[in-house]
Scaffold this active site. Structure first.
Site, PDB file in Angstrom:
ATOM      1  CE  LYS A  81       1.418  -2.969   1.182  1.00 15.21           C
ATOM      2  NZ  LYS A  81       0.713  -3.652   2.065  1.00 15.21           N
ATOM      3  CB  SER A 150      -0.818  -6.196   0.797  1.00 13.66           C
ATOM      4  OG  SER A 150      -0.837  -5.475   1.857  1.00 13.66           O
ATOM      5  CB  SER A 174      -1.856  -7.057   4.499  1.00 13.88           C
ATOM      6  OG  SER A 174      -2.629  -7.182   4.015  1.00 13.88           O
TER       7      SER A 174
END
Length: 440
Positions: A81, A150, A174
């Site tokens: 990420k 996210s 997330s």
């Protein structure tokens, strides 16, 4: 050497791929090329990646194929990420402020897999500063639906067979929510089980690095590497007559029929396999934890992002301003302290409830339902923040479908610091649900 064709290799679990690389029927280069071919075929429709290092990944794969095994993840591609620093790939944190930003180091959860022989394929899309302002990623099952956030890119890449393993982070929901929306296996560990070094801080009280994978076994494998602990495979065969507490949480009224059906079916399957399933009612003071979570996140965010807010206010989204900054500005030090105290009270109560009740795990929804239509929002973390706030490990299993054919998951939450036990129970529950589905 009888090397397997790379066709289909992109769909292997990390464990299966690792075994085939070990016995010489698959190479790191073949597996990497299979993943790259899948990305080329699908990423225009999914948009899971913000950066792909094809040359670097190929060079690493060739080096791995030429040498001895480097560790547990030898030859396995993974994604990171883009809220986590990488020394040889950009880290933009989902913000135009950091366009072209190149850190001189790896965050610990990028460095450790590489040291164990994994191939860093690229950086996956994050929402802005790992909050709620969406990135370009779409749900791999239907591009008109959100992938969640996210960690949207990591969940979508794994679910779409573009990479077997990916790293996300969770401050509210997330890791677990996008995994449930996209149909991946997701694991958020107990707080501090993975290092946060090199993660762009969102909310220090809650930020937790997590994992997306294709099986519970893969979660355990990746966990060993990221925590620098000996690998221990889940032991579903050791699970016998577990005590499972079904928890609706104070927010059950927001859940949808597909979630009700998944919870009902899961309870039936677990009970038929010998589990004792009973309902856990949270005390009334848990109703205030949602507000407390927002206050802590807002109060810490305006300090963690003070430089961006001072020097680049025009490049910060209104979503971030409304969700975090305005809440933080409006919260007093007394509000912050009271929110922290409520969290301590909630953790103390849950620790005691699980110990006194000999509860092996809590069954609860990972999301209100299947992924919502539209890409303007990433869905709600209302079913996740309690467990994040209480620092408890959580696993979501992608075993159901909603009315639109999108994935619907179920979530198992364990006692703090009993992650190994939770993964074994999750593996047992996953096999139980799979067997029940095959029998119907």
């Amino acid at each position: 050497m009888n090397v397997q064709s790379r066709i289909g290799a992109e769909s292997l679990t990390a464990l299966d791929a690792r075994c085939q690389i070990e016995d010489g029927t698959l190479t790191a280069s073949h597996l990497l090329e299979a993943c790259l071919e899948r990305i080329d075929a699908r990423d225009d429709a999914v948009k899971a990646w913000v950066h792909i290092d094809r040359d670097g990944a190929r060079r690493t794969a060739r080096e791995l194929d030429a040498g001895p095994s480097r560790g547990l993840l030898h030859g396995i591609p993974f994604g990171v990420k883009d809220i986590i620093d990488t020394w040889d790939q950009p880290a933009t944190y989902g913000s135009p402020i950091y366009k072209g930003h190149q850190p001189p180091w790896d965050g610990s959860t990028a460095a450790l897999p590489r040291a164990a022989g994994a191939v860093l394929l690229g950086k996956t899309v994050t929402t802005e500063f790992a909050n709620r302002h969406p990135g370009p990623t779409m749900n791999p099952h239907n591009p008109e639906h959100t992938p969640g956030g996210s960690s949207s890119g990591s969940a979508a890449a794994v679910a779409d067979h573009q990479v077997p393993l990916a790293i996300g982070t969770q401050t509210g929901g997330s890791v677990i929510r996008p995994s449930a929306y996209c149909g991946a296996y997701g694991y958020k560990p107990s707080l501090q089980h993975f290092g946060n070094a090199g993660v762009r801080t969102n909310t220090a009280s809650f930020d937790t690095v997590g994992i997306m994978a294709r099986s519970v076994g893969d979660l355990a494998l990746f966990r060993a590497v990221l925590s620098e602990t000996p690998y221990k495979a889940p032991e579903p065969e050791a699970v016998s007559r577990p005590r499972i507490a079904f928890c609706r949480t104070p927010h059950w009224d927001q859940t949808l029929p597909e979630t009700h059906a998944a919870m009902d079916e899961t309870q039936k399957a677990l009970t038929a396999s010998g589990a004792e399933v009973f309902e856990l009612q949270l005390p009334d003071f848990f109703d205030g934890l949602n507000r407390a979570h927002k206050i802590v996140c807002g109060f810490e965010s305006v300090r963690n992002y003070s430089d961006e807010l001072r020097r680049n206010p025009d490049k910060v989204s209104q979503d971030f301003m409304k969700e975090r900054v305005e809440v933080g500005w409006a919260s007093s030090l007394q509000d912050f302290r009271e929110a922290l105290r409520l969290g301590i009270r909630a953790r103390t109560w849950l620790d005691a409830a699980m110990a006194d009740g000999k509860i092996d795990a809590i069954l609860t929804p990972p999301a209100t339902g299947e992924a919502p239509h539209g890409l303007r929002t990433t869905g709600t973390a209302i079913m996740n923040f309690i467990w994040t706030h209480c620092y408890m490990p959580a696993v979501t299993l992608p075993r159901f479908k909603g009315p639109n054919g999108l994935p619907v998951g179920v979530q198992f939450v364990g006692r703090r610091h009993e992650d190994t036990r939770l993964l074994s129970l999750a593996a047992w529950a996953d096999a139980t649900l799979m067997n029940r589905a095959e029998a119907l």
